[in-house]
Design a protein around this motif. Sequence first.
Motif, PDB file in Angstrom:
ATOM      1  N   UNK A 255     -44.844   7.265 -11.329  1.00 44.11           N
ATOM      2  CA  UNK A 255     -44.081   8.508 -11.246  1.00 44.11           C
ATOM      3  C   UNK A 255     -42.699   8.265 -10.656  1.00 44.11           C
ATOM      4  N   UNK A 256     -42.639   7.461  -9.617  1.00 42.51           N
ATOM      5  CA  UNK A 256     -41.356   7.159  -8.981  1.00 42.51           C
ATOM      6  C   UNK A 256     -40.440   6.377  -9.915  1.00 42.51           C
ATOM      7  N   UNK A 257     -41.041   5.541 -10.780  1.00 47.92           N
ATOM      8  CA  UNK A 257     -40.238   4.700 -11.670  1.00 47.92           C
ATOM      9  C   UNK A 257     -39.909   5.377 -12.997  1.00 47.92           C
ATOM     10  N   UNK A 258     -40.587   6.469 -13.300  1.00 49.59           N
ATOM     11  CA  UNK A 258     -40.486   7.079 -14.628  1.00 49.59           C
ATOM     12  C   UNK A 258     -39.114   7.733 -14.827  1.00 49.59           C
ATOM     13  N   UNK A 259     -38.358   7.253 -15.782  1.00 51.51           N
ATOM     14  CA  UNK A 259     -37.014   7.774 -16.059  1.00 51.51           C
ATOM     15  C   UNK A 259     -36.883   8.296 -17.487  1.00 51.51           C
ATOM     16  N   UNK A 260     -37.950   8.205 -18.264  1.00 46.65           N
ATOM     17  CA  UNK A 260     -37.884   8.602 -19.668  1.00 46.65           C
ATOM     18  C   UNK A 260     -37.710  10.118 -19.785  1.00 46.65           C
ATOM     19  N   UNK A 261     -36.928  10.600 -20.747  1.00 47.85           N
ATOM     20  CA  UNK A 261     -36.767  12.050 -20.930  1.00 47.85           C
ATOM     21  C   UNK A 261     -37.997  12.742 -21.500  1.00 47.85           C
TER      22      UNK A 261
ATOM     23  N   UNK B  48     -41.447  14.494 -21.707  1.00 48.38           N
ATOM     24  CA  UNK B  48     -42.180  15.227 -20.659  1.00 48.38           C
ATOM     25  C   UNK B  48     -43.411  14.461 -20.165  1.00 48.38           C
ATOM     26  N   UNK B  49     -43.581  14.407 -18.848  1.00 50.01           N
ATOM     27  CA  UNK B  49     -44.740  13.735 -18.260  1.00 50.01           C
ATOM     28  C   UNK B  49     -45.083  14.380 -16.927  1.00 50.01           C
ATOM     29  N   UNK B  50     -46.372  14.453 -16.648  1.00 52.55           N
ATOM     30  CA  UNK B  50     -46.839  14.973 -15.361  1.00 52.55           C
ATOM     31  C   UNK B  50     -47.808  13.952 -14.769  1.00 52.55           C
ATOM     32  N   UNK B  51     -47.713  13.749 -13.471  1.00 55.67           N
ATOM     33  CA  UNK B  51     -48.509  12.753 -12.756  1.00 55.67           C
ATOM     34  C   UNK B  51     -49.384  13.495 -11.747  1.00 55.67           C
ATOM     35  N   UNK B  52     -50.695  13.369 -11.913  1.00 57.01           N
ATOM     36  CA  UNK B  52     -51.648  14.201 -11.176  1.00 57.01           C
ATOM     37  C   UNK B  52     -52.472  13.363 -10.210  1.00 57.01           C
ATOM     38  N   UNK B  53     -52.462  13.765  -8.928  1.00 54.47           N
ATOM     39  CA  UNK B  53     -53.262  13.055  -7.921  1.00 54.47           C
ATOM     40  C   UNK B  53     -54.086  14.049  -7.105  1.00 54.47           C
TER      41      UNK B  53
ATOM     42  N   UNK C  97     -42.025  15.536 -10.628  1.00 48.40           N
ATOM     43  CA  UNK C  97     -43.114  15.639 -11.607  1.00 48.40           C
ATOM     44  C   UNK C  97     -44.437  15.044 -11.136  1.00 48.40           C
ATOM     45  N   UNK C  98     -44.560  14.873  -9.819  1.00 48.94           N
ATOM     46  CA  UNK C  98     -45.858  14.519  -9.229  1.00 48.94           C
ATOM     47  C   UNK C  98     -46.521  15.809  -8.765  1.00 48.94           C
TER      48      UNK C  98
ATOM     49  N   UNK D 203     -43.647  24.362 -16.955  1.00 44.09           N
ATOM     50  CA  UNK D 203     -42.273  24.075 -16.512  1.00 44.09           C
ATOM     51  C   UNK D 203     -41.763  22.771 -17.119  1.00 44.09           C
ATOM     52  N   UNK D 204     -42.587  21.744 -17.074  1.00 46.28           N
ATOM     53  CA  UNK D 204     -42.176  20.432 -17.612  1.00 46.28           C
ATOM     54  C   UNK D 204     -42.027  20.506 -19.125  1.00 46.28           C
ATOM     55  N   UNK D 205     -42.914  21.233 -19.791  1.00 43.71           N
ATOM     56  CA  UNK D 205     -42.816  21.361 -21.237  1.00 43.71           C
ATOM     57  C   UNK D 205     -41.531  22.066 -21.674  1.00 43.71           C
ATOM     58  N   UNK D 206     -41.021  22.945 -20.798  1.00 43.95           N
ATOM     59  CA  UNK D 206     -39.797  23.673 -21.097  1.00 43.95           C
ATOM     60  C   UNK D 206     -38.539  22.890 -20.737  1.00 43.95           C
ATOM     61  N   UNK D 207     -38.735  21.654 -20.291  1.00 50.09           N
ATOM     62  CA  UNK D 207     -37.598  20.817 -19.927  1.00 50.09           C
ATOM     63  C   UNK D 207     -37.247  20.856 -18.472  1.00 50.09           C
ATOM     64  N   UNK D 208     -38.038  21.578 -17.684  1.00 50.28           N
ATOM     65  CA  UNK D 208     -37.793  21.637 -16.251  1.00 50.28           C
ATOM     66  C   UNK D 208     -38.526  20.533 -15.514  1.00 50.28           C
ATOM     67  N   UNK D 209     -38.587  20.650 -14.219  1.00 45.44           N
ATOM     68  CA  UNK D 209     -39.284  19.668 -13.391  1.00 45.44           C
ATOM     69  C   UNK D 209     -40.074  20.392 -12.313  1.00 45.44           C
TER      70      UNK D 209
END
Length: 295
Positions: free
Chosen positions: A70-76, A78-83, A100-101, A285-291
């Motif tokens: 998650x910290x390294x992810x820079x790709x545009x 959409x991605x969500x990281x779940x813990x 996005x964590x 939110x992430x799907x809409x381009x937000x964070x």
Amino acid sequence: MMSSGVPVWPASALESVGLLYRPLQDIEIYVEDKDSEVFYLELLSRLMPKGRKIKKVIPLNGRENVVDLCKRYKDPSPALFLIDGDLDLTLRIREAGIRNLFQLKSYCIENYLFCLYGSREIIVETSGKITRDKAITKAEWSVFFESVADDLRELFLVFATARVLAPSLKTVSLGYSSISTQKTRKKGREPDLVKISEVIESIRTESLKFTDQITWDLTLKKIRKDARDIQTIDMVSGKDFLLPMLDMYIRSKGGNTVSTDSLMFRLARHCSVDRLSELGDALQSILKGGTVVSS
């Protein structure tokens, strides 16, 4: 890598799975737990906006791997990281400020499966003869959980205290078998308040080899105060304690399950998702381009 004859892929290889499935889905979702894709896919698909889809939930085999990617992810894309929340939830320790964590506000994702509605559906499906209003009433559900809730809460407050003062001690991993008794073959292992008390005392006694009584009492008091607004249903490990207890209860009501995986999948299909509204909002939110930012 191989583990007991089964290939175990390194995190770097698992990360690339997202690239393979990117053309097929609207968002990539990375989780901690291995062998959990089918269950997560069933549950999280219910939170997706209409017309949006996920085809693959990607397990990275551990929290550290999820947070690191998650910290390294820079790709545009959409991605969500779940813990999970784990004992950190009770200790008020959070992975804050990471884009996005999403850290659950329950011990683990399985906590959200501990649900009257999902349990009722399993009983109705299994029986084929019991109506929903007779499978489990709200009063029966309350008695089932509330009869042991205070004791389980104290157990996890003690586990959290040991985490701080004697972190090498085995706590949550003791599992449901440590606080339950096999009374009848049909019902399975039922919660045993005497055993819960014994485990609490054992953890306290073992912890005093690493600290003193005054420090133990003060730490437990502070943790109890800090956690006063956390619901017991969120504090107790769903995977290690609540689900085995629920399996016992469903069986006692005539709703047989084949395995833990089967139970989880069926609950994921039928449970109420009301308590997962924040996770649903994060996905939208992430799907809409937000964070979203972890807090």
